[in-house]
Design an enzyme around this catalytic site. Structure first.
Site, PDB file in Angstrom:
ATOM      1  N   ALA A  57     -50.537  28.746 -33.858  1.00 36.90           N
ATOM      2  CA  ALA A  57     -51.748  29.343 -34.422  1.00 36.90           C
ATOM      3  C   ALA A  57     -51.810  28.960 -35.895  1.00 36.90           C
ATOM      4  O   ALA A  57     -50.935  29.341 -36.679  1.00 36.90           O
ATOM      5  CB  ALA A  57     -51.724  30.858 -34.251  1.00 36.90           C
ATOM      6  N   GLY A  90     -54.994  27.922 -41.484  1.00 32.44           N
ATOM      7  CA  GLY A  90     -55.482  27.145 -42.615  1.00 32.44           C
ATOM      8  C   GLY A  90     -54.706  27.439 -43.878  1.00 32.44           C
ATOM      9  O   GLY A  90     -54.982  26.877 -44.935  1.00 32.44           O
ATOM     10  N   GLY A  91     -53.696  28.301 -43.775  1.00 35.20           N
ATOM     11  CA  GLY A  91     -52.854  28.644 -44.908  1.00 35.20           C
ATOM     12  C   GLY A  91     -51.525  27.913 -44.869  1.00 35.20           C
ATOM     13  O   GLY A  91     -51.189  27.230 -43.893  1.00 35.20           O
ATOM     14  N   ASP A 141     -48.404  29.163 -44.767  1.00 31.42           N
ATOM     15  CA  ASP A 141     -47.367  29.703 -43.889  1.00 31.42           C
ATOM     16  C   ASP A 141     -47.476  29.158 -42.465  1.00 31.42           C
ATOM     17  O   ASP A 141     -46.489  28.685 -41.890  1.00 31.42           O
ATOM     18  CB  ASP A 141     -47.439  31.238 -43.866  1.00 31.42           C
ATOM     19  CG  ASP A 141     -47.109  31.852 -45.210  1.00 31.42           C
ATOM     20  OD1 ASP A 141     -46.298  31.266 -45.942  1.00 31.42           O
ATOM     21  OD2 ASP A 141     -47.675  32.915 -45.533  1.00 31.42           O
ATOM     22  N   LEU A 177     -58.202  29.891 -34.904  1.00 29.93           N
ATOM     23  CA  LEU A 177     -58.985  30.940 -34.265  1.00 29.93           C
ATOM     24  C   LEU A 177     -60.252  31.204 -35.071  1.00 29.93           C
ATOM     25  O   LEU A 177     -60.182  31.609 -36.234  1.00 29.93           O
ATOM     26  CB  LEU A 177     -58.165  32.230 -34.159  1.00 29.93           C
ATOM     27  CG  LEU A 177     -56.790  32.089 -33.500  1.00 29.93           C
ATOM     28  CD1 LEU A 177     -56.096  33.444 -33.446  1.00 29.93           C
ATOM     29  CD2 LEU A 177     -56.911  31.484 -32.106  1.00 29.93           C
ATOM     30  N   CYS A 188     -55.099  43.283 -34.977  1.00 34.56           N
ATOM     31  CA  CYS A 188     -55.336  41.876 -34.675  1.00 34.56           C
ATOM     32  C   CYS A 188     -54.120  41.252 -33.992  1.00 34.56           C
ATOM     33  O   CYS A 188     -54.254  40.498 -33.029  1.00 34.56           O
ATOM     34  CB  CYS A 188     -55.682  41.112 -35.951  1.00 34.56           C
ATOM     35  SG  CYS A 188     -56.086  39.366 -35.687  1.00 34.56           S
ATOM     36  N   GLY A 191     -47.072  31.954 -38.475  1.00 29.94           N
ATOM     37  CA  GLY A 191     -46.432  31.939 -39.785  1.00 29.94           C
ATOM     38  C   GLY A 191     -46.032  33.302 -40.285  1.00 29.94           C
ATOM     39  O   GLY A 191     -45.879  33.488 -41.505  1.00 29.94           O
ATOM     40  N   CYS A 248     -59.686  40.543 -43.765  1.00 27.74           N
ATOM     41  CA  CYS A 248     -60.245  39.203 -43.577  1.00 27.74           C
ATOM     42  C   CYS A 248     -61.739  39.233 -43.265  1.00 27.74           C
ATOM     43  O   CYS A 248     -62.469  38.321 -43.656  1.00 27.74           O
ATOM     44  CB  CYS A 248     -59.479  38.453 -42.498  1.00 27.74           C
ATOM     45  SG  CYS A 248     -59.724  39.061 -40.809  1.00 27.74           S
TER      46      CYS A 248
END
Length: 360
Positions: free
Chosen positions: A6, A9-10, A12, A32, A101, A125, A201
């Site tokens: 998963a 975009g970061g 970690d 996602l 989540c 991450g 988020c």
């Protein structure tokens, strides 16, 4: 193993995916899409799931040489996380959307789909460690705190069941954040210096009150003390959480001049009760819907409990009474709010979590 990584975009999740590849797994990246109308760009460290984040995840996957897909889970996210968040505030509770989540999306919707597609595990991450204490029982997995205490996310993962943990991978659990960024730079990942995401988020502007007002409207009510004396007014009880001090706008100062805190929220009467800090102290916690990460325990046992993602663990005696978790702490906790999770630890290992219910 076939591993689904998963990728948010970061930094970690990118390094976690890189480590899974380096370990020899057959890795596929997935981003996602959790918003129907994602913003084009993030606002610094606020929010996530923007188009920019999706592009960053794709670029990281290209550097790693792995297949990459985007899964649209916006409907599921809206129902299981956003709607739950709004409903909990409407009920006078304080929810943790990150925990929800992990429970409903990443390790339910995503893991279920991954297994159906033939993947063996989902890699994320998160900063937490998975320990297999008995080599003769490879399927038995324990969830432990991360080495980097400042980044530890075991609290928000405490909702995971043993079968979900058995198919999870947390490659960053033994690493501190500064080393993760340095590793990302060495690997040529452009997200090496990307700011961490903070706040909620799906509220990228940070205006939780405005977000709730748009969905629940405004409803004027009163702020009272423990004796029922009216001290002020408000535009909606959903603006407050137990333990809150700032933003009360009280017209009557306390007799002793000390600050007052939110003690209780009653959506039925639309009343917010305030009082001194010591009235927030709780040594007995009751919580519903216990989830055991390593199998249920019977009788009373000694451990520690934590009621906030970055809170301090407090020694406690824990037991199950009539299906409800009861924890008696060695020292008082302040600002224990209904809707929060209480996560129970045995040393560094997560044992169980449950949702705190109102108590007096």
């Amino acid at each position: 193993m076939r591993v689904l990584a998963a990728m948010s975009g970061g930094v970690d999740s990118a390094v976690a995916a890189a480590r899974a590849v380096e370990a020899g797994h057959d890795v596929t990246g997935v981003h996602l899409a959790l918003s129907k109308n994602p913003q084009s760009f993030r606002s610094g460290a606020r929010g996530c799931c923007s188009r920019e984040d999706a592009h960053d995840a794709r670029r990281a996957a290209d550097v790693l040489g792995i297949d990459f897909y985007v899964w649209d889970l916006s409907d599921r996210f809206a129902a299981d996380v956003v709607d739950d968040f709004v409903a909990e505030y409407a009920a006078g509770h304080t929810p943790n959307p990150c925990l929800r989540c992990n429970e409903k999306i990443k390790f339910s919707a995503v893991l279920d789909r991954a297994v159906a597609l033939g993947f063996d595990a989902v890699c994320t991450g998160h900063y937490a460690r998975l320990v297999r204490p008995d080599p003769d029982e490879p399927g038995r997995v324990e969830l432990h705190r991360a080495v980097d205490a400042a980044k530890d996310q075991s609290y928000v993962l405490g909702v995971l069941r043993p079968d979900q943990l058995a198919r999870a991978m947390f490659p960053l659990g033994d690493t501190v954040k500064t080393d993760v960024r340095a590793e990302a730079a060495r690997r040529g990942l452009a997200v090496a210096e990307k700011p961490d995401s903070h706040d909620i988020c799906f509220i990228p502007d940070g205006d939780t009150q405005g977000f709730l007002d748009a969905r629940l409207g405004t409803r004027p009510g009163t702020i009272v003390d423990a004796d029922g004396t009216v001290l002020g007014s408000h535009d909606g009880s959903h603006h407050y959480t137990v333990g809150q001090r700032r933003g009360l706008r009280l017209g009557v100062p306390a007799d002793d001049g000390r600050p007052r805190y939110v003690l209780d929220i009653s959506p039925v009467t639309n009343t917010v009760t305030v009082g001194p800090r010591e009235s927030l102290h709780r040594q007995e916690i009751h919580a519903d819907r216990p989830v055991w990460t390593t199998g249920a325990r019977s009788g009373a046992w000694r451990g520690a409990v934590q009621v906030r993602a970055h809170g301090e663990p407090v020694p406690a005696t824990v037991e199950i009474e009539d299906g409800r978790l009861r924890a008696v702490t060695d020292e008082p906790l302040t600002g224990v709010a209904p809707g929060q999770a209480v996560v129970c630890y045995d040393g560094t290992a997560v044992v169980a979590s449950a949702t705190i219910v109102p108590t007096r």
